[in-house]
Enzyme design. Structure first.
Site, PDB file in Angstrom:
ATOM      1  N   CYS A  40      -3.733   5.299   2.089  1.00 55.61           N
ATOM      2  CA  CYS A  40      -3.337   5.208   0.678  1.00 55.61           C
ATOM      3  C   CYS A  40      -2.287   6.262   0.331  1.00 55.61           C
ATOM      4  CB  CYS A  40      -4.588   5.382  -0.177  1.00 55.61           C
ATOM      5  SG  CYS A  40      -4.309   5.511  -1.935  1.00 55.61           S
ATOM      6  N   HIS A  41      -1.570   6.033  -0.764  1.00 60.40           N
ATOM      7  CA  HIS A  41      -0.536   6.977  -1.211  1.00 60.40           C
ATOM      8  C   HIS A  41      -1.097   8.368  -1.465  1.00 60.40           C
ATOM      9  CE1 HIS A  41       2.620   3.993  -1.823  1.00 60.40           C
ATOM     10  NE2 HIS A  41       1.627   3.185  -2.085  1.00 60.40           N
ATOM     11  N   THR A  42      -2.327   8.429  -1.932  1.00 60.35           N
ATOM     12  CA  THR A  42      -2.895   9.736  -2.261  1.00 60.35           C
ATOM     13  C   THR A  42      -3.031  10.593  -0.997  1.00 60.35           C
ATOM     14  OG1 THR A  42      -4.077   8.622  -4.019  1.00 60.35           O
ATOM     15  CG2 THR A  42      -4.771  10.856  -3.513  1.00 60.35           C
ATOM     16  N   HIS A  62      -9.711   8.418   2.279  1.00 62.44           N
ATOM     17  CA  HIS A  62     -10.702   8.227   1.202  1.00 62.44           C
ATOM     18  C   HIS A  62     -10.998   6.759   0.937  1.00 62.44           C
ATOM     19  CE1 HIS A  62      -6.792   7.938  -0.679  1.00 62.44           C
ATOM     20  NE2 HIS A  62      -7.362   7.209  -1.619  1.00 62.44           N
ATOM     21  N   GLU A  63     -10.442   5.845   1.747  1.00 66.03           N
ATOM     22  CA  GLU A  63     -10.715   4.413   1.508  1.00 66.03           C
ATOM     23  C   GLU A  63     -11.588   3.886   2.634  1.00 66.03           C
ATOM     24  OE1 GLU A  63      -7.283   2.005   0.751  1.00 66.03           O
ATOM     25  OE2 GLU A  63      -6.714   3.184  -0.994  1.00 66.03           O
ATOM     26  N   CYS A  92     -23.776  10.083 -10.081  1.00 66.21           N
ATOM     27  CA  CYS A  92     -25.074  10.746  -9.896  1.00 66.21           C
ATOM     28  C   CYS A  92     -26.159  10.025 -10.680  1.00 66.21           C
ATOM     29  CB  CYS A  92     -24.995  12.226 -10.282  1.00 66.21           C
ATOM     30  SG  CYS A  92     -25.009  12.537 -12.062  1.00 66.21           S
ATOM     31  N   CYS A  95     -25.868  12.796 -15.068  1.00 65.38           N
ATOM     32  CA  CYS A  95     -25.068  13.683 -15.925  1.00 65.38           C
ATOM     33  C   CYS A  95     -24.734  12.963 -17.236  1.00 65.38           C
ATOM     34  CB  CYS A  95     -23.791  14.130 -15.197  1.00 65.38           C
ATOM     35  SG  CYS A  95     -22.536  12.856 -15.038  1.00 65.38           S
ATOM     36  N   CYS A  98     -22.478   9.989 -16.655  1.00 68.06           N
ATOM     37  CA  CYS A  98     -23.125   8.852 -15.994  1.00 68.06           C
ATOM     38  C   CYS A  98     -24.057   8.111 -16.961  1.00 68.06           C
ATOM     39  CB  CYS A  98     -23.905   9.317 -14.768  1.00 68.06           C
ATOM     40  SG  CYS A  98     -22.858   9.557 -13.306  1.00 68.06           S
ATOM     41  N   CYS A 106     -18.116  10.964 -13.373  1.00 72.68           N
ATOM     42  CA  CYS A 106     -19.330  11.739 -13.078  1.00 72.68           C
ATOM     43  C   CYS A 106     -18.978  13.216 -12.931  1.00 72.68           C
ATOM     44  CB  CYS A 106     -19.957  11.221 -11.789  1.00 72.68           C
ATOM     45  SG  CYS A 106     -21.363  12.180 -11.221  1.00 72.68           S
ATOM     46  N   ARG A 110     -17.884  17.626  -9.141  1.00 71.80           N
ATOM     47  CA  ARG A 110     -16.427  17.720  -9.276  1.00 71.80           C
ATOM     48  C   ARG A 110     -15.849  19.019  -8.742  1.00 71.80           C
ATOM     49  NH1 ARG A 110     -14.220  13.823 -12.673  1.00 71.80           N
ATOM     50  NH2 ARG A 110     -12.310  14.851 -13.273  1.00 71.80           N
ATOM     51  N   CYS A 169     -10.746   2.252  -3.336  1.00 70.57           N
ATOM     52  CA  CYS A 169      -9.721   2.926  -4.161  1.00 70.57           C
ATOM     53  C   CYS A 169      -8.887   1.932  -4.950  1.00 70.57           C
ATOM     54  CB  CYS A 169      -8.870   3.837  -3.284  1.00 70.57           C
ATOM     55  SG  CYS A 169      -7.561   4.700  -4.158  1.00 70.57           S
ATOM     56  N   ARG A 362      -1.371  -2.754   2.508  1.00 68.54           N
ATOM     57  CA  ARG A 362      -2.294  -1.774   3.089  1.00 68.54           C
ATOM     58  C   ARG A 362      -2.355  -1.860   4.615  1.00 68.54           C
ATOM     59  NH1 ARG A 362      -2.375   1.076  -0.473  1.00 68.54           N
ATOM     60  NH2 ARG A 362      -4.108   2.047  -1.568  1.00 68.54           N
TER      61      ARG A 362
HETATM   62  N1  NAD Z   1      -5.990   5.753 -11.645  1.00 67.74           N
HETATM   63  C1  NAD Z   1      -6.494   5.787 -10.430  1.00 67.74           C
HETATM   64  O1  NAD Z   1      -7.679   6.037 -10.236  1.00 67.74           O
HETATM   65  C2  NAD Z   1      -5.611   5.482  -9.263  1.00 67.74           C
HETATM   66  C3  NAD Z   1      -6.149   5.112  -8.031  1.00 67.74           C
HETATM   67  C4  NAD Z   1      -5.253   4.767  -6.998  1.00 67.74           C
HETATM   68  C5  NAD Z   1      -3.904   4.844  -7.207  1.00 67.74           C
HETATM   69  N2  NAD Z   1      -3.417   5.233  -8.433  1.00 67.74           N
HETATM   70  C6  NAD Z   1      -1.987   5.289  -8.736  1.00 67.74           C
HETATM   71  O2  NAD Z   1      -1.564   4.005  -9.091  1.00 67.74           O
HETATM   72  C7  NAD Z   1      -0.174   3.864  -8.812  1.00 67.74           C
HETATM   73  C8  NAD Z   1       0.041   2.601  -7.977  1.00 67.74           C
HETATM   74  O3  NAD Z   1      -0.601   2.713  -6.711  1.00 67.74           O
HETATM   75  P1  NAD Z   1      -0.259   1.657  -5.571  1.00 67.74           P
HETATM   76  O4  NAD Z   1      -1.082   2.033  -4.393  1.00 67.74           O
HETATM   77  O5  NAD Z   1      -0.382   0.288  -6.118  1.00 67.74           O
HETATM   78  O6  NAD Z   1       1.269   2.043  -5.315  1.00 67.74           O
HETATM   79  P2  NAD Z   1       2.491   1.218  -4.696  1.00 67.74           P
HETATM   80  O7  NAD Z   1       3.571   2.217  -4.467  1.00 67.74           O
HETATM   81  O8  NAD Z   1       2.046   0.372  -3.561  1.00 67.74           O
HETATM   82  O9  NAD Z   1       2.935   0.257  -5.870  1.00 67.74           O
HETATM   83  C9  NAD Z   1       3.778   0.631  -6.899  1.00 67.74           C
HETATM   84  C10 NAD Z   1       4.672  -0.547  -7.218  1.00 67.74           C
HETATM   85  O10 NAD Z   1       5.457  -0.209  -8.371  1.00 67.74           O
HETATM   86  C11 NAD Z   1       6.704  -0.844  -8.209  1.00 67.74           C
HETATM   87  N3  NAD Z   1       7.694  -0.224  -9.094  1.00 67.74           N
HETATM   88  C12 NAD Z   1       8.361   0.938  -8.916  1.00 67.74           C
HETATM   89  N4  NAD Z   1       9.216   1.135  -9.936  1.00 67.74           N
HETATM   90  C13 NAD Z   1       9.071   0.097 -10.780  1.00 67.74           C
HETATM   91  C14 NAD Z   1       9.698  -0.268 -12.008  1.00 67.74           C
HETATM   92  N5  NAD Z   1      10.642   0.482 -12.566  1.00 67.74           N
HETATM   93  N6  NAD Z   1       9.286  -1.409 -12.606  1.00 67.74           N
HETATM   94  C15 NAD Z   1       8.344  -2.198 -12.043  1.00 67.74           C
HETATM   95  N7  NAD Z   1       7.728  -1.895 -10.865  1.00 67.74           N
HETATM   96  C16 NAD Z   1       8.106  -0.780 -10.251  1.00 67.74           C
HETATM   97  C17 NAD Z   1       7.024  -0.687  -6.739  1.00 67.74           C
HETATM   98  O11 NAD Z   1       7.974  -1.645  -6.313  1.00 67.74           O
HETATM   99  C18 NAD Z   1       5.651  -0.900  -6.094  1.00 67.74           C
HETATM  100  O12 NAD Z   1       5.440  -2.240  -5.700  1.00 67.74           O
HETATM  101  C19 NAD Z   1       0.225   5.159  -8.111  1.00 67.74           C
HETATM  102  O13 NAD Z   1       0.793   6.022  -9.074  1.00 67.74           O
HETATM  103  C20 NAD Z   1      -1.091   5.698  -7.611  1.00 67.74           C
HETATM  104  O14 NAD Z   1      -1.048   7.098  -7.469  1.00 67.74           O
HETATM  105  C21 NAD Z   1      -4.254   5.535  -9.443  1.00 67.74           C
HETATM  106 ZN    ZN Z   2      -6.423   5.665  -2.554  1.00 72.39          ZN
HETATM  107 ZN    ZN Z   3     -22.914  11.851 -12.927  1.00 74.81          ZN
END
Ligand code: NAD
Ligand code: ZN
Ligand code: ZN
Length: 369
Positions: A40-42, A62-63, A92, A95, A98, A106, A110, A169, A362
């Site tokens: 994943c990106h993270t 983490h996935e 949990c 808390c 939760c 949760c 943390r 994730c 992925r």
């Molecule tokens: N909130 C959470 O819990 C959580 C969990 C996982 C990931 N995320 C975040 O969610 C986001 C997306 O994750 P992902 O794995 O799908 O990423 P990803 O990079 O695979 O997808 C992002 C998409 O956005 C598109 N994009 C970029 N610029 C754009 C624009 N101007 N207009 C339209 N589309 C555009 C890209 O082409 C790409 O397909 C990331 O910022 C990631 O960190 C958040």
């Molecule tokens: Zn992730």
């Molecule tokens: Zn909790």
């Protein structure tokens, strides 16, 4: 025990796959044999050094999805043989958060998790006696991991673990943003910005909620094709002028629900501005860069738009992930198109390269079952 794992030794350098020591699970902890883990990106964000809260050395990942091998003292939620999905966002059950239906954040572990430790403030991972920290409480780029029982979702053993890993994730994040955070109403119009794992999950979530129109916006035509497969009724290449085009498509009003899944604050602003006057809800799932802010002209809020944020799709992991997986097994969610590459642990750095090249959604590491 000895395990093989991918270690982040130094920011900006490739991960190094090597043998480490993993100690037995202590009270409230569980030893999991990983079967699959998404890249994943993270993980890449932390590996690059861009994350200010990152640390090294640590085992990333983490996935994860796998099978419970052994349990520590006092564990009641799981037994050996159970199939589990790892949760960087635990539940949990006790808390104040939760116990509230309003949030999934949760509070139980943390602080220690953020610092790379298990809840008792120590690590189970080590190398020649030197402690190696855990990442996101999961460290699933490894053959085995030790995690708190509250951070593992027990899932239907009929679910293939390779697909189940995606629910750890991005997929749950997107699905949950639509189903839990926004609670999209049937018949509504939705716009999803971004067609990565999170955005595609949001498209599927809007469809499951019975949305009538689902517009997906991305920069990649290939990804927009995937969005159609998940239920998008319209697709659009993003950029300047996107808000105007959405207003045109919606009789000048904007969409009932918008979702941001790109992490770009300019796109977040577009998501706010293309939400409908009166009741439009813009849900932010993307993670912005450090120090970046979202600009909102207050008039957009006064005239009835609302803004929400969603972490892990508002999914309370131990309850919610098994339910989402059951919907997959029932045929409501199509997971296969998200798995673009199957790799081994030794190829984890190649998984990062594929992600940087936006090649597929992925890469999933298989550990052999
Ligand atoms: N909130 C959470 O819990 C959580 C969990 C996982 C990931 N995320 C975040 O969610 C986001 C997306 O994750 P992902 O794995 O799908 O990423 P990803 O990079 O695979 O997808 C992002 C998409 O956005 C598109 N994009 C970029 N610029 C754009 C624009 N101007 N207009 C339209 N589309 C555009 C890209 O082409 C790409 O397909 C990331 O910022 C990631 O960190 C958040
Ligand atoms: Zn992730
Ligand atoms: Zn909790």
């Amino acid at each position: 025990m000895k395990i093989r794992a991918a270690v982040l030794e130094e920011f900006g350098k490739p991960l190094r796959v090597q043998e480490l020591d993993l100690a037995e699970p202590r009270a409230g902890e569980v030893l999991v044999r990983l079967v699959a883990c998404g890249v994943c990106h993270t993980d890449l964000y932390t590996a690059s050094g861009a994350d200010p809260s990152g640390y090294a050395p640590t085992v990333l990942g983490h996935e994860g999805a796998g099978v419970v091998e052994r349990i520590g003292e006092g564990v009641t939620l799981l037994a050996p043989g159970d199939h589990v999905v790892t949760l960087f966002s635990p539940q949990c059950g006790e808390c104040i958060h939760c116990r509230s239906p309003k949030t999934n954040l949760c509070l139980a572990i943390r602080d220690q998790q953020g610092k790379g430790y298990l809840p008792d403030g120590t690590t189970r991972l080590s190398r020649d006696g030197e402690p190696i920290r855990h990442f996101m409480g999961t460290s699933t780029f490894a053959e085995y991991t030790v995690m708190p029982e509250i951070a593992l979702a027990k899932v239907n053993p009929e679910a293939p673990l390779e697909g189940a890993a995606l629910f750890a994730c991005g997929l749950s994040t997107g699905l949950g943003a639509a189903m839990n955070t926004a609670r999209v109403e049937a018949g509504s119009t939705c716009v999803v910005f971004g067609a990565g794992m999170v955005g595609l999950g949001a498209v599927a979530g809007c469809r499951l909620q019975g949305a009538e129109r689902i517009v997906c916006v991305d920069l990649s035509q290939d990804r927009l094709e995937l969005a159609k497969g998940q239920g998008a009724t319209d697709t659009m290449i993003g950029g300047e002028g996107t808000v105007e085009r959405i207003l045109e498509m919606t009789g000048g009003f904007g969409a009932d629900y918008t979702f941001e899944a790109t992490g770009n604050v300019k796109v977040m602003r577009q998501a706010v501005e293309s939400a409908r006057m009166g009741w439009g809800l813009a849900t932010m799932a993307g993670v912005a860069g450090k120090g970046e802010t979202l600009d909102i002209i207050p008039r957009f809020l006064i005239t009835g738009r609302r803004v929400a944020g969603s972490s892990f799709g508002g999914v309370k992991g131990r309850d919610g992930v098994p339910r989402l997986i059951d919907r997959w097994l029932a045929g409501d969610i199509d997971v296969d198109p998200f798995i673009s590459h199957r790799i081994t642990l030794d190829d984890v750095n190649h998984g990062f390269e594929l992600m940087e090249a936006q090649d597929g959604i992925r890469s999933v590491i298989g550990f052999g079952s």
